[in-house]
Design a protein around this motif. Sequence first.
Motif, PDB file in Angstrom:
ATOM      1  N   TYR A 271     -51.775 -35.001 104.067  1.00 56.76           N
ATOM      2  CA  TYR A 271     -51.265 -34.795 102.626  1.00 56.76           C
ATOM      3  C   TYR A 271     -51.275 -35.567 101.743  1.00 56.76           C
ATOM      4  O   TYR A 271     -51.563 -35.460 100.700  1.00 56.76           O
ATOM      5  N   LEU A 272     -50.699 -37.126 102.244  1.00 57.58           N
ATOM      6  CA  LEU A 272     -50.621 -38.079 101.191  1.00 57.58           C
ATOM      7  C   LEU A 272     -51.974 -38.517 100.762  1.00 57.58           C
ATOM      8  O   LEU A 272     -52.337 -38.506  99.532  1.00 57.58           O
ATOM      9  N   PHE A 273     -52.928 -38.612 101.510  1.00 56.40           N
ATOM     10  CA  PHE A 273     -54.371 -38.925 101.471  1.00 56.40           C
ATOM     11  C   PHE A 273     -54.894 -37.953 100.160  1.00 56.40           C
ATOM     12  O   PHE A 273     -55.732 -38.308  99.397  1.00 56.40           O
ATOM     13  N   THR A 274     -54.858 -36.596 100.707  1.00 53.74           N
ATOM     14  CA  THR A 274     -55.505 -35.570  99.860  1.00 53.74           C
ATOM     15  C   THR A 274     -54.999 -35.671  98.464  1.00 53.74           C
ATOM     16  O   THR A 274     -55.611 -35.249  97.377  1.00 53.74           O
ATOM     17  N   GLN A 275     -53.616 -35.789  98.407  1.00 56.68           N
ATOM     18  CA  GLN A 275     -52.946 -35.651  96.967  1.00 56.68           C
ATOM     19  C   GLN A 275     -53.296 -36.900  96.052  1.00 56.68           C
ATOM     20  O   GLN A 275     -53.646 -36.711  94.947  1.00 56.68           O
ATOM     21  N   LEU A 276     -53.407 -38.122  96.802  1.00 56.93           N
ATOM     22  CA  LEU A 276     -53.835 -39.109  96.058  1.00 56.93           C
ATOM     23  C   LEU A 276     -55.385 -38.942  95.722  1.00 56.93           C
ATOM     24  O   LEU A 276     -55.818 -39.488  94.465  1.00 56.93           O
ATOM     25  N   THR A 277     -56.076 -38.663  96.415  1.00 57.29           N
ATOM     26  CA  THR A 277     -57.599 -38.431  96.040  1.00 57.29           C
ATOM     27  C   THR A 277     -57.777 -37.500  95.091  1.00 57.29           C
ATOM     28  O   THR A 277     -58.261 -37.579  94.290  1.00 57.29           O
ATOM     29  N   ASP A 278     -57.026 -36.246  95.028  1.00 54.44           N
ATOM     30  CA  ASP A 278     -57.084 -35.237  94.039  1.00 54.44           C
ATOM     31  C   ASP A 278     -56.765 -35.951  92.865  1.00 54.44           C
ATOM     32  O   ASP A 278     -57.362 -35.607  91.910  1.00 54.44           O
ATOM     33  N   GLU A 279     -55.535 -36.511  92.445  1.00 52.99           N
ATOM     34  CA  GLU A 279     -55.005 -37.085  91.503  1.00 52.99           C
ATOM     35  C   GLU A 279     -56.348 -38.197  90.848  1.00 52.99           C
ATOM     36  O   GLU A 279     -56.133 -37.765  89.668  1.00 52.99           O
ATOM     37  N   LEU A 280     -56.707 -39.026  91.741  1.00 52.77           N
ATOM     38  CA  LEU A 280     -57.607 -39.746  91.118  1.00 52.77           C
ATOM     39  C   LEU A 280     -58.839 -39.019  90.607  1.00 52.77           C
ATOM     40  O   LEU A 280     -59.473 -39.326  89.584  1.00 52.77           O
ATOM     41  N   GLY A 281     -59.292 -37.956  91.522  1.00 51.98           N
ATOM     42  CA  GLY A 281     -60.589 -37.166  91.197  1.00 51.98           C
ATOM     43  C   GLY A 281     -60.264 -36.488  89.695  1.00 51.98           C
ATOM     44  O   GLY A 281     -61.418 -36.329  89.385  1.00 51.98           O
ATOM     45  N   LYS A 282     -59.092 -36.053  89.633  1.00 52.62           N
ATOM     46  CA  LYS A 282     -59.050 -35.379  88.363  1.00 52.62           C
ATOM     47  C   LYS A 282     -59.388 -36.102  87.272  1.00 52.62           C
ATOM     48  O   LYS A 282     -60.055 -35.565  86.309  1.00 52.62           O
ATOM     49  N   LEU A 283     -58.867 -37.137  87.199  1.00 54.34           N
ATOM     50  CA  LEU A 283     -59.168 -38.289  86.111  1.00 54.34           C
ATOM     51  C   LEU A 283     -60.657 -38.929  86.121  1.00 54.34           C
ATOM     52  O   LEU A 283     -61.300 -38.808  85.156  1.00 54.34           O
ATOM     53  N   ALA A 284     -61.085 -39.138  87.373  1.00 53.22           N
ATOM     54  CA  ALA A 284     -62.215 -39.881  87.361  1.00 53.22           C
ATOM     55  C   ALA A 284     -63.428 -38.816  87.075  1.00 53.22           C
ATOM     56  O   ALA A 284     -64.473 -39.218  86.456  1.00 53.22           O
ATOM     57  N   ASN A 285     -63.502 -37.520  87.674  1.00 55.41           N
ATOM     58  CA  ASN A 285     -64.355 -36.722  87.209  1.00 55.41           C
ATOM     59  C   ASN A 285     -64.549 -36.357  85.843  1.00 55.41           C
ATOM     60  O   ASN A 285     -65.732 -35.850  85.490  1.00 55.41           O
TER      61      ASN A 285
END
Length: 178
Positions: free
Chosen positions: A64-78
């Motif tokens: 959950y931790l890893f997915t949440q942080l990846t999703d948050e960074l992905g929202k901005l980066a993408n």
Amino acid sequence: MKLFLMTAIIATTLAIGGCAQKQESTVPESIMTNDGNVNILWQTPNDYSDIEATIGLQSTFEQYLFTQLTDELGKLANKHLANDQQLDLTVTNVDLAGDVQPTFGATTNDIRVISDLYPPKISFDYALTQNGKIIKSGSEKLNNMGFLFGIQPITNDAFPYERDLLLDWFKKTIMPVL
């Protein structure tokens, strides 16, 4: 008689010792998460400083931790990365904000106490590539000693302090080269 007792004790000890063999860990040493043009390899999470779960299974919490942080960074980066650009991170350490404290039977779960004594920290290596060519790369050891200063919005966001570390890093380090 003494010989018989001695033999029985040794045999019992060996039998019990043989039953108590250590099982091989089935937990993967590294976990890969991705969101669009962002890939994050969470390298050997068992060695991280503090990603302790306060409720539920540790492996579920980590995912959950890893997915949440990846999703948050992905929202901005993408939003900012071109289709032919890729951001790869290899996370080597995470220390979540706060510290897990036992409740000593008051509840069945421990609690994470957020205090400025325990700031969020993340260490990683990164590479930003375009068509397979490296545009920017490096190593980072992020922390925010003042994460509790200022106005703190009340939200239900998961891992807001760690998310802010990653998003601020992206804005300051990656966006200027895009």
